[in-house]
Design a protein around this motif. Sequence first.
Motif, PDB file in Angstrom:
ATOM      1  N   TYR A  66       0.825  -1.203   0.000  1.00  0.00           N
ATOM      2  CA  TYR A  66       0.000   0.000   0.000  1.00  0.00           C
ATOM      3  C   TYR A  66       0.861   1.255   0.000  1.00  0.00           C
ATOM      4  O   TYR A  66       2.044   1.238   0.343  1.00  0.00           O
ATOM      5  CB  TYR A  66      -0.964   0.005   1.190  1.00  0.00           C
ATOM      6  CG  TYR A  66      -0.323   0.203   2.548  1.00  0.00           C
ATOM      7  CD1 TYR A  66      -0.189   1.478   3.101  1.00  0.00           C
ATOM      8  CD2 TYR A  66       0.135  -0.883   3.299  1.00  0.00           C
ATOM      9  CE1 TYR A  66       0.386   1.663   4.352  1.00  0.00           C
ATOM     10  CE2 TYR A  66       0.707  -0.703   4.549  1.00  0.00           C
ATOM     11  CZ  TYR A  66       0.830   0.570   5.068  1.00  0.00           C
ATOM     12  OH  TYR A  66       1.408   0.752   6.303  1.00  0.00           O
ATOM     13  N   LYS A  67       0.222   2.347  -0.410  1.00  0.00           N
ATOM     14  CA  LYS A  67       0.818   3.682  -0.362  1.00  0.00           C
ATOM     15  C   LYS A  67      -0.097   4.573   0.473  1.00  0.00           C
ATOM     16  O   LYS A  67      -1.323   4.468   0.393  1.00  0.00           O
ATOM     17  CB  LYS A  67       0.947   4.267  -1.769  1.00  0.00           C
ATOM     18  CG  LYS A  67       1.856   3.481  -2.702  1.00  0.00           C
ATOM     19  CD  LYS A  67       3.312   3.840  -2.539  1.00  0.00           C
ATOM     20  CE  LYS A  67       3.628   5.206  -3.092  1.00  0.00           C
ATOM     21  NZ  LYS A  67       5.089   5.500  -3.061  1.00  0.00           N
ATOM     22  N   LEU A  68       0.516   5.447   1.255  1.00  0.00           N
ATOM     23  CA  LEU A  68      -0.235   6.391   2.077  1.00  0.00           C
ATOM     24  C   LEU A  68      -0.010   7.815   1.588  1.00  0.00           C
ATOM     25  O   LEU A  68       1.118   8.198   1.256  1.00  0.00           O
ATOM     26  CB  LEU A  68       0.211   6.309   3.538  1.00  0.00           C
ATOM     27  CG  LEU A  68      -0.380   5.222   4.435  1.00  0.00           C
ATOM     28  CD1 LEU A  68       0.209   5.349   5.834  1.00  0.00           C
ATOM     29  CD2 LEU A  68      -1.893   5.295   4.482  1.00  0.00           C
ATOM     30  N   LEU A  69      -1.090   8.588   1.548  1.00  0.00           N
ATOM     31  CA  LEU A  69      -0.977  10.015   1.294  1.00  0.00           C
ATOM     32  C   LEU A  69      -0.725  10.738   2.621  1.00  0.00           C
ATOM     33  O   LEU A  69      -0.990  10.188   3.696  1.00  0.00           O
ATOM     34  CB  LEU A  69      -2.255  10.533   0.641  1.00  0.00           C
ATOM     35  CG  LEU A  69      -2.546  10.005  -0.773  1.00  0.00           C
ATOM     36  CD1 LEU A  69      -3.856  10.575  -1.291  1.00  0.00           C
ATOM     37  CD2 LEU A  69      -1.407  10.334  -1.726  1.00  0.00           C
ATOM     38  N   PRO A  70      -0.211  11.969   2.572  1.00  0.00           N
ATOM     39  CA  PRO A  70       0.098  12.689   3.820  1.00  0.00           C
ATOM     40  C   PRO A  70      -1.091  12.827   4.763  1.00  0.00           C
ATOM     41  O   PRO A  70      -0.913  12.886   5.983  1.00  0.00           O
ATOM     42  CB  PRO A  70       0.572  14.062   3.315  1.00  0.00           C
ATOM     43  CG  PRO A  70       1.136  13.786   1.964  1.00  0.00           C
ATOM     44  CD  PRO A  70       0.254  12.718   1.381  1.00  0.00           C
ATOM     45  N   ASP A  71      -2.316  12.863   4.215  1.00  0.00           N
ATOM     46  CA  ASP A  71      -3.489  13.025   5.083  1.00  0.00           C
ATOM     47  C   ASP A  71      -4.030  11.690   5.593  1.00  0.00           C
ATOM     48  O   ASP A  71      -5.080  11.646   6.233  1.00  0.00           O
ATOM     49  CB  ASP A  71      -4.592  13.797   4.353  1.00  0.00           C
ATOM     50  CG  ASP A  71      -5.104  13.081   3.109  1.00  0.00           C
ATOM     51  OD1 ASP A  71      -4.653  11.937   2.847  1.00  0.00           O
ATOM     52  OD2 ASP A  71      -5.944  13.655   2.397  1.00  0.00           O
ATOM     53  N   GLY A  72      -3.307  10.586   5.310  1.00  0.00           N
ATOM     54  CA  GLY A  72      -3.695   9.287   5.843  1.00  0.00           C
ATOM     55  C   GLY A  72      -4.504   8.421   4.906  1.00  0.00           C
ATOM     56  O   GLY A  72      -4.761   7.251   5.213  1.00  0.00           O
ATOM     57  N   ARG A  73      -4.931   8.966   3.767  1.00  0.00           N
ATOM     58  CA  ARG A  73      -5.659   8.131   2.815  1.00  0.00           C
ATOM     59  C   ARG A  73      -4.733   7.054   2.263  1.00  0.00           C
ATOM     60  O   ARG A  73      -3.559   7.313   2.009  1.00  0.00           O
ATOM     61  CB  ARG A  73      -6.227   8.986   1.683  1.00  0.00           C
ATOM     62  CG  ARG A  73      -7.454   9.795   2.075  1.00  0.00           C
ATOM     63  CD  ARG A  73      -7.895  10.686   0.930  1.00  0.00           C
ATOM     64  NE  ARG A  73      -6.907  11.732   0.664  1.00  0.00           N
ATOM     65  CZ  ARG A  73      -6.889  12.475  -0.434  1.00  0.00           C
ATOM     66  NH1 ARG A  73      -7.779  12.263  -1.390  1.00  0.00           N
ATOM     67  NH2 ARG A  73      -5.967  13.418  -0.587  1.00  0.00           N
ATOM     68  N   ARG A  74      -5.293   5.853   2.065  1.00  0.00           N
ATOM     69  CA  ARG A  74      -4.487   4.702   1.665  1.00  0.00           C
ATOM     70  C   ARG A  74      -4.980   4.121   0.348  1.00  0.00           C
ATOM     71  O   ARG A  74      -6.179   4.029   0.112  1.00  0.00           O
ATOM     72  CB  ARG A  74      -4.549   3.620   2.749  1.00  0.00           C
ATOM     73  CG  ARG A  74      -3.780   2.344   2.399  1.00  0.00           C
ATOM     74  CD  ARG A  74      -3.854   1.317   3.505  1.00  0.00           C
ATOM     75  NE  ARG A  74      -5.208   0.804   3.706  1.00  0.00           N
ATOM     76  CZ  ARG A  74      -5.511  -0.204   4.503  1.00  0.00           C
ATOM     77  NH1 ARG A  74      -4.556  -0.786   5.215  1.00  0.00           N
ATOM     78  NH2 ARG A  74      -6.758  -0.611   4.621  1.00  0.00           N
ATOM     79  N   GLN A  75      -4.037   3.737  -0.499  1.00  0.00           N
ATOM     80  CA  GLN A  75      -4.356   2.972  -1.701  1.00  0.00           C
ATOM     81  C   GLN A  75      -3.639   1.634  -1.607  1.00  0.00           C
ATOM     82  O   GLN A  75      -2.404   1.584  -1.539  1.00  0.00           O
ATOM     83  CB  GLN A  75      -3.910   3.698  -2.970  1.00  0.00           C
ATOM     84  CG  GLN A  75      -4.221   2.942  -4.258  1.00  0.00           C
ATOM     85  CD  GLN A  75      -5.720   2.843  -4.535  1.00  0.00           C
ATOM     86  OE1 GLN A  75      -6.437   3.832  -4.415  1.00  0.00           O
ATOM     87  NE2 GLN A  75      -6.194   1.659  -4.891  1.00  0.00           N
ATOM     88  N   ILE A  76      -4.398   0.555  -1.572  1.00  0.00           N
ATOM     89  CA  ILE A  76      -3.802  -0.778  -1.643  1.00  0.00           C
ATOM     90  C   ILE A  76      -3.491  -1.064  -3.104  1.00  0.00           C
ATOM     91  O   ILE A  76      -4.376  -0.971  -3.963  1.00  0.00           O
ATOM     92  CB  ILE A  76      -4.750  -1.833  -1.054  1.00  0.00           C
ATOM     93  CG1 ILE A  76      -4.860  -1.635   0.464  1.00  0.00           C
ATOM     94  CG2 ILE A  76      -4.263  -3.251  -1.363  1.00  0.00           C
ATOM     95  CD1 ILE A  76      -5.834  -2.576   1.154  1.00  0.00           C
TER      96      ILE A  76
END
Length: 255
Positions: free
Chosen positions: A69-79
Amino acid sequence: MLGDLTSDFIAAPFMRRLNALVGLSDDDKSAILDSLTDARTARPRADLLRADDVIDGLSVVLEGFACRYKLLPDGRRQIVAFLVPGDFCDLRVLVVERADHAVAALAPTTTASITRDRLLSLVNTRPRLSRALWWSTLVEDAILREWLVNVGQRAAIERVSHLLCELYLRLEAVGLAADGRLELPVTQSELGDALGLSTVHINRTLRELRGQGLLETNGKSYFIRDLARLARVGIFSPDYLRVGRDLLEPRPDRY
């Protein structure tokens, strides 16, 4: 070296996957099994690898279920990938030193590692094993392309159907799914993070698939009632997975 019979049994999906890509000799199989060290088990939702970690070896999923997964700075996640037994955590260990993504366990997950030096030795001295690792990379890239099409173009019911077909065939290929039945230890939120859909949308789509008689669910247990029909709904073809045979032919005795 993992060593005992129990560990060899645990490593079976890994060997089955590699052997399906490129037929390995018994000597090749022994060489890579003997190279597996540092077996450890992570609890659900624990990170196996964090972004920017130094990668000093190749990790293999032996049991359980994990995700990249990757995380954006605001905590949103993309698996960006689900990892099943037999999968590598990151095959790019030979060319990169730091991770650009994270890997997390989604169920109790056992991994083992091959050191970078040992992996280089295997690649340089065992051509069939080197080809198997190369094919593994190509399959991972093909899966990622399908996931990009999922998020970018497929409708919600197509995305969910496509992912279920993919995971079923990947698990069946390593002996962990059969007769349309599979275990997916993922939440609807995690499915949403993989498919770019809200939890509400995932719930509604699963309900629609159940209503069409394509799927039964009971917690983490899934039963695909008609794999060929589900594949048509998901615009799914198994070719990119290199599972070795056409698993989409209707089988009245099974589906």
